[in-house]
Design a protein around this motif. Structure first.
Motif, PDB file in Angstrom:
ATOM      1  N   ASP A 191       0.484 -12.211   6.831  1.00 55.06           N
ATOM      2  CA  ASP A 191       1.785 -12.850   6.657  1.00 55.06           C
ATOM      3  C   ASP A 191       2.854 -11.911   6.160  1.00 55.06           C
ATOM      4  O   ASP A 191       3.979 -12.298   5.915  1.00 55.06           O
ATOM      5  N   LYS A 192       2.485 -10.622   5.994  1.00 53.88           N
ATOM      6  CA  LYS A 192       3.445  -9.664   5.458  1.00 53.88           C
ATOM      7  C   LYS A 192       3.747  -8.613   6.494  1.00 53.88           C
ATOM      8  O   LYS A 192       2.879  -8.178   7.225  1.00 53.88           O
ATOM      9  N   GLY A 193       4.978  -8.144   6.507  1.00 55.00           N
ATOM     10  CA  GLY A 193       5.346  -7.055   7.421  1.00 55.00           C
ATOM     11  C   GLY A 193       5.027  -5.729   6.797  1.00 55.00           C
ATOM     12  O   GLY A 193       4.931  -5.589   5.590  1.00 55.00           O
ATOM     13  N   VAL A 194       4.842  -4.745   7.647  1.00 52.83           N
ATOM     14  CA  VAL A 194       4.601  -3.388   7.148  1.00 52.83           C
ATOM     15  C   VAL A 194       5.881  -2.872   6.530  1.00 52.83           C
ATOM     16  O   VAL A 194       6.922  -2.889   7.167  1.00 52.83           O
ATOM     17  N   PRO A 195       5.885  -2.431   5.266  1.00 48.22           N
ATOM     18  CA  PRO A 195       7.100  -1.935   4.653  1.00 48.22           C
ATOM     19  C   PRO A 195       7.589  -0.702   5.356  1.00 48.22           C
ATOM     20  O   PRO A 195       6.798   0.192   5.656  1.00 48.22           O
ATOM     21  N   THR A 196       8.874  -0.635   5.622  1.00 47.05           N
ATOM     22  CA  THR A 196       9.463   0.505   6.324  1.00 47.05           C
ATOM     23  C   THR A 196      10.538   1.127   5.487  1.00 47.05           C
ATOM     24  O   THR A 196      11.064   0.527   4.560  1.00 47.05           O
ATOM     25  N   VAL A 197      10.879   2.351   5.854  1.00 49.88           N
ATOM     26  CA  VAL A 197      11.908   3.089   5.123  1.00 49.88           C
ATOM     27  C   VAL A 197      13.234   2.388   5.200  1.00 49.88           C
ATOM     28  O   VAL A 197      14.011   2.384   4.270  1.00 49.88           O
ATOM     29  N   SER A 241      17.807  -4.737  14.659  1.00 54.17           N
ATOM     30  CA  SER A 241      17.485  -3.825  15.751  1.00 54.17           C
ATOM     31  C   SER A 241      16.735  -2.610  15.244  1.00 54.17           C
ATOM     32  O   SER A 241      15.833  -2.100  15.894  1.00 54.17           O
ATOM     33  N   CYS A 242      17.105  -2.150  14.057  1.00 56.40           N
ATOM     34  CA  CYS A 242      16.413  -0.997  13.491  1.00 56.40           C
ATOM     35  C   CYS A 242      14.979  -1.349  13.148  1.00 56.40           C
ATOM     36  O   CYS A 242      14.062  -0.598  13.372  1.00 56.40           O
ATOM     37  N   GLN A 243      14.790  -2.552  12.554  1.00 59.14           N
ATOM     38  CA  GLN A 243      13.452  -2.950  12.175  1.00 59.14           C
ATOM     39  C   GLN A 243      12.594  -3.183  13.399  1.00 59.14           C
ATOM     40  O   GLN A 243      11.398  -2.937  13.395  1.00 59.14           O
ATOM     41  N   GLU A 244      13.198  -3.650  14.480  1.00 59.36           N
ATOM     42  CA  GLU A 244      12.455  -3.823  15.707  1.00 59.36           C
ATOM     43  C   GLU A 244      11.979  -2.472  16.239  1.00 59.36           C
ATOM     44  O   GLU A 244      10.872  -2.326  16.718  1.00 59.36           O
ATOM     45  N   ASP A 245      12.859  -1.461  16.147  1.00 57.74           N
ATOM     46  CA  ASP A 245      12.472  -0.127  16.566  1.00 57.74           C
ATOM     47  C   ASP A 245      11.239   0.332  15.806  1.00 57.74           C
ATOM     48  O   ASP A 245      10.283   0.826  16.373  1.00 57.74           O
ATOM     49  N   LYS A 246      11.263   0.144  14.494  1.00 55.35           N
ATOM     50  CA  LYS A 246      10.175   0.632  13.670  1.00 55.35           C
ATOM     51  C   LYS A 246       8.924  -0.195  13.885  1.00 55.35           C
ATOM     52  O   LYS A 246       7.821   0.287  13.807  1.00 55.35           O
ATOM     53  N   GLY A 247       9.117  -1.473  14.144  1.00 53.96           N
ATOM     54  CA  GLY A 247       7.981  -2.325  14.426  1.00 53.96           C
ATOM     55  C   GLY A 247       7.247  -1.868  15.661  1.00 53.96           C
ATOM     56  O   GLY A 247       6.024  -1.879  15.725  1.00 53.96           O
ATOM     57  N   SER A 248       8.005  -1.477  16.684  1.00 54.26           N
ATOM     58  CA  SER A 248       7.373  -1.013  17.916  1.00 54.26           C
ATOM     59  C   SER A 248       6.624   0.279  17.692  1.00 54.26           C
ATOM     60  O   SER A 248       5.582   0.522  18.284  1.00 54.26           O
ATOM     61  N   VAL A 249       7.178   1.137  16.810  1.00 55.47           N
ATOM     62  CA  VAL A 249       6.478   2.373  16.477  1.00 55.47           C
ATOM     63  C   VAL A 249       5.157   2.068  15.809  1.00 55.47           C
ATOM     64  O   VAL A 249       4.123   2.635  16.127  1.00 55.47           O
ATOM     65  N   SER A 250       5.159   1.094  14.856  1.00 51.78           N
ATOM     66  CA  SER A 250       3.955   0.749  14.141  1.00 51.78           C
ATOM     67  C   SER A 250       2.939   0.102  15.062  1.00 51.78           C
ATOM     68  O   SER A 250       1.739   0.319  14.928  1.00 51.78           O
ATOM     69  N   ALA A 251       3.421  -0.698  16.009  1.00 50.09           N
ATOM     70  CA  ALA A 251       2.524  -1.429  16.883  1.00 50.09           C
ATOM     71  C   ALA A 251       1.710  -0.491  17.757  1.00 50.09           C
ATOM     72  O   ALA A 251       0.561  -0.766  18.074  1.00 50.09           O
ATOM     73  N   ASP A 252       2.313   0.643  18.158  1.00 55.41           N
ATOM     74  CA  ASP A 252       1.629   1.573  19.044  1.00 55.41           C
ATOM     75  C   ASP A 252       0.855   2.650  18.290  1.00 55.41           C
ATOM     76  O   ASP A 252       0.348   3.575  18.886  1.00 55.41           O
ATOM     77  N   ARG A 253       0.799   2.519  16.987  1.00 58.75           N
ATOM     78  CA  ARG A 253       0.233   3.608  16.220  1.00 58.75           C
ATOM     79  C   ARG A 253      -1.289   3.609  16.213  1.00 58.75           C
ATOM     80  O   ARG A 253      -1.924   4.534  15.775  1.00 58.75           O
ATOM     81  N   GLY A 254      -1.909   2.502  16.668  1.00 60.29           N
ATOM     82  CA  GLY A 254      -3.355   2.486  16.819  1.00 60.29           C
ATOM     83  C   GLY A 254      -4.059   1.788  15.687  1.00 60.29           C
ATOM     84  O   GLY A 254      -3.575   0.795  15.152  1.00 60.29           O
ATOM     85  N   ASN A 298      23.029   1.318  16.142  1.00 62.12           N
ATOM     86  CA  ASN A 298      22.030   0.400  16.679  1.00 62.12           C
ATOM     87  C   ASN A 298      20.603   0.952  16.646  1.00 62.12           C
ATOM     88  O   ASN A 298      19.718   0.384  17.267  1.00 62.12           O
ATOM     89  N   LEU A 299      20.394   2.053  15.928  1.00 64.81           N
ATOM     90  CA  LEU A 299      19.080   2.690  15.924  1.00 64.81           C
ATOM     91  C   LEU A 299      18.507   2.787  14.518  1.00 64.81           C
ATOM     92  O   LEU A 299      19.252   2.835  13.534  1.00 64.81           O
ATOM     93  N   SER A 300      17.190   2.818  14.437  1.00 66.50           N
ATOM     94  CA  SER A 300      16.551   3.156  13.172  1.00 66.50           C
ATOM     95  C   SER A 300      16.797   4.627  12.880  1.00 66.50           C
ATOM     96  O   SER A 300      17.184   5.398  13.767  1.00 66.50           O
ATOM     97  N   MET A 301      16.547   5.019  11.641  1.00 68.79           N
ATOM     98  CA  MET A 301      16.784   6.414  11.265  1.00 68.79           C
ATOM     99  C   MET A 301      15.892   7.357  12.062  1.00 68.79           C
ATOM    100  O   MET A 301      16.310   8.437  12.479  1.00 68.79           O
ATOM    101  N   GLU A 302      14.628   6.939  12.314  1.00 65.95           N
ATOM    102  CA  GLU A 302      13.719   7.798  13.065  1.00 65.95           C
ATOM    103  C   GLU A 302      14.243   8.035  14.482  1.00 65.95           C
ATOM    104  O   GLU A 302      14.236   9.160  14.978  1.00 65.95           O
ATOM    105  N   ARG A 303      14.680   6.974  15.129  1.00 68.18           N
ATOM    106  CA  ARG A 303      15.161   7.124  16.501  1.00 68.18           C
ATOM    107  C   ARG A 303      16.494   7.874  16.546  1.00 68.18           C
ATOM    108  O   ARG A 303      16.755   8.628  17.488  1.00 68.18           O
TER     109      ARG A 303
END
Length: 493
Positions: free
Chosen positions: A212-218, A225-238, A393-398
């Protein structure tokens, strides 16, 4: 005492202060506006052709060759070692500049300066790995402002020492060596970051949260939109972090990160808006860096330093100040950049083209100085707008990824310009003709974005006209249906 230092280094103020000191000293280079007069003067006895066609191009080639690997290595080793490498590169650059002679030695100087320029990414990325998101805006302002202040102070100091104290260019370079050496010493006091943007993300080392908790991000306080970017990064991380620690090889982790970076790049450039802003960024930055690399050669040609007073430092100080003002003014511009942004790119790129053509056709050094001031102020205005339009419209990583890739493309374009226009293996054009090419280059950029902006405005006007026509048609239809219903209703009564 050691505990107090550890506690102090864990706050945002200590690393910010040290990094600002580092930024001030590495940008405090009073000899830089006088590099061409120094190389062509009695200290080095090089010719204008040797400086233009054989020495300066090496900086472009080394910068291009080193930028991409340094970008990845910087994140992998967590910034501080690269800052140390930058300090060493600056020291080697100025030691050679002071005590070495000949074309080959100066080419080595340009190689190490290219390395120092490529490692500059560590300065701007380091601070985000050691402070919380609450302080991002403040520390960014401090770190960027201090470099502008240092560049202005260095240019003014250099001009005053040359004009009033009659200090030689050799001693100006000695002052610069002392300054970059202080920067190198400051870098030792920087705390070693525990995370980085790509290879050592904070959420990898933390305990995996419940369902029920999201992965904490920077950037948890950023737009969705930024959180979605980071979410997609986390989702593909394995697999989960614990699983990765047990059975994943470091090589597999690096490969996984590189694959994710390529996916992120593809997603970012799939946005047409980001694609066009990035296109302008790459094209304009290539031309801007090329002009900066050779502007002193043009000034020395128009007013030879051995027979004329040199005001390069004063011009650079004024240019830096005007650039700061134009960048600051952007935040107060209430303009629909989605609609008029590309028109602004076209108009100000045309002004840049005009200023470069002025420098080509005029023989007056003061007109050259004025053209350079206009050129740099317009570019800094536009690059600030472009940075905001891309980053919003981007996360800091992107954003960091796009920033690095846009600069890499700009360097590829600049390398092509250098090989064709400047290098002895290409056309090897004289410096005046080069600025005709650069002016024409910016004229093409202006034409591309002016035509596109006109198409956008016409398309937007047509859409509004069609929408208004449809609305009027619907209103008329609704009014007609009411007129048909009312008489019948009256008759039935």
């Amino acid at each position: 005492m050691g505990c107090w230092k550890q506690e102090e280094s864990n706050t945002w103020t200590f690393p910010t202060l040290i990094l600002c000191l580092y930024g001030f000293f590495y940008m405090m280079k009073p000899s830089e506006p006088f590099l061409t007069p120094y190389l062509t003067g009695p200290d080095k006895n090089l010719t204008i052709d040797e400086v233009t066609n054989h020495i300066f191009p090496v900086w472009t080639y080394s910068y291009l060759a080193l930028l991409f690997p340094v970008f990845l290595i910087t994140d992998y080793v967590r910034y501080k070692p690269v800052l140390l490498l930058q300090g060493i590169s600056f020291i080697v650059t100025w030691l050679l500049l002071l005590f070495a002679n000949g074309v080959a030695a100066m080419q080595v100087v340009e190689f190490f300066y290219g390395m120092a320029t490529a490692t500059e990414v560590a300065y701007y990325a380091y601070i985000y790995s050691v402070v919380s998101t609450d302080h991002y805006q403040r520390v960014t302002s401090y770190c960027r402002s201090i470099t502008l202040v240092a560049a202005t102070v260095a240019a003014v100091l250099g001009q005053l020492l040359v004009s009033l104290a009659d200090v030689s260019y050799f001693h100006l370079n000695a002052i610069t060596l002392a300054s970059v050496s202080l920067a190198f010493l400051c870098s030792f006091f920087l705390p070693m970051p525990q995370k980085s943007m790509f290879f050592h993300r904070k959420d990898i080392s933390e305990t995996l949260p419940g369902p029920d908790k999201g992965v904490p991000t920077v950037g948890s306080d950023r737009p969705s939109s930024c959180q979605e970017d980071k979410g997609s990064v986390s989702a593909d991380r394995g697999p989960a972090p614990e699983q990765q620690a047990g059975n994943a090889e470091p090589q597999n982790h690096m490969l996984r990160v590189l694959v994710q970076l390529s996916k992120d790049l593809r997603d970012c450039y799939s946005s047409r808006k980001l694609l066009y802003w990035s296109l302008w960024w790459a094209l304009a930055t290539a031309g801007f860096n090329q002009v900066l690399n050779y502007i002193q050669v043009l000034w020395d040609f128009r007013a030879p330093s051995h027979s004329s007073a040199v005001y390069n430092g004063a011009v650079e100080a004024i240019a830096t100040f005007l650039s700061s003002v134009t960048s600051f003014v952007v935040q107060y511009m209430k303009i629909n950049w989605d609609l008029f942004g590309e028109l602004a790119l076209g108009i100000f790129s045309a002004i840049d083209a005009g200023s470069l053509l002025l420098m080509h056709f005029t023989t007056n050094i003061w007109a050259c100085y004025a053209g350079y001031l206009i050129f740099k102020a317009c570019y800094m205005l536009l690059i600030t707008i472009a940075t905001f339009q891309i980053a919003v419209n981007l996360s800091m990583e992107r954003y960091a990824l796009m920033f690095g890739f846009n600069n890499f493309v700009a360097l590829v374009i600049q390398t092509i310009l250098t090989v064709v226009v400047v290098d002895s293996r290409g056309l090897e054009l004289d410096i005046v003709t080069q600025f005709l090419i650069y002016g024409s280059y910016f004229a093409v950029i202006a034409g591309i974005f002016s035509i596109r902006s006109i198409c956008l405005l016409v398309s937007s006007k047509c859409k509004r006209k069609i929408a208004r026509s449809c609305k009027e048609h619907l209103n008329r239809a609704e009014h007609a249906s009411k007129e048909q219903i009312v008489p019948g209703y009256t008759t039935r009564l």
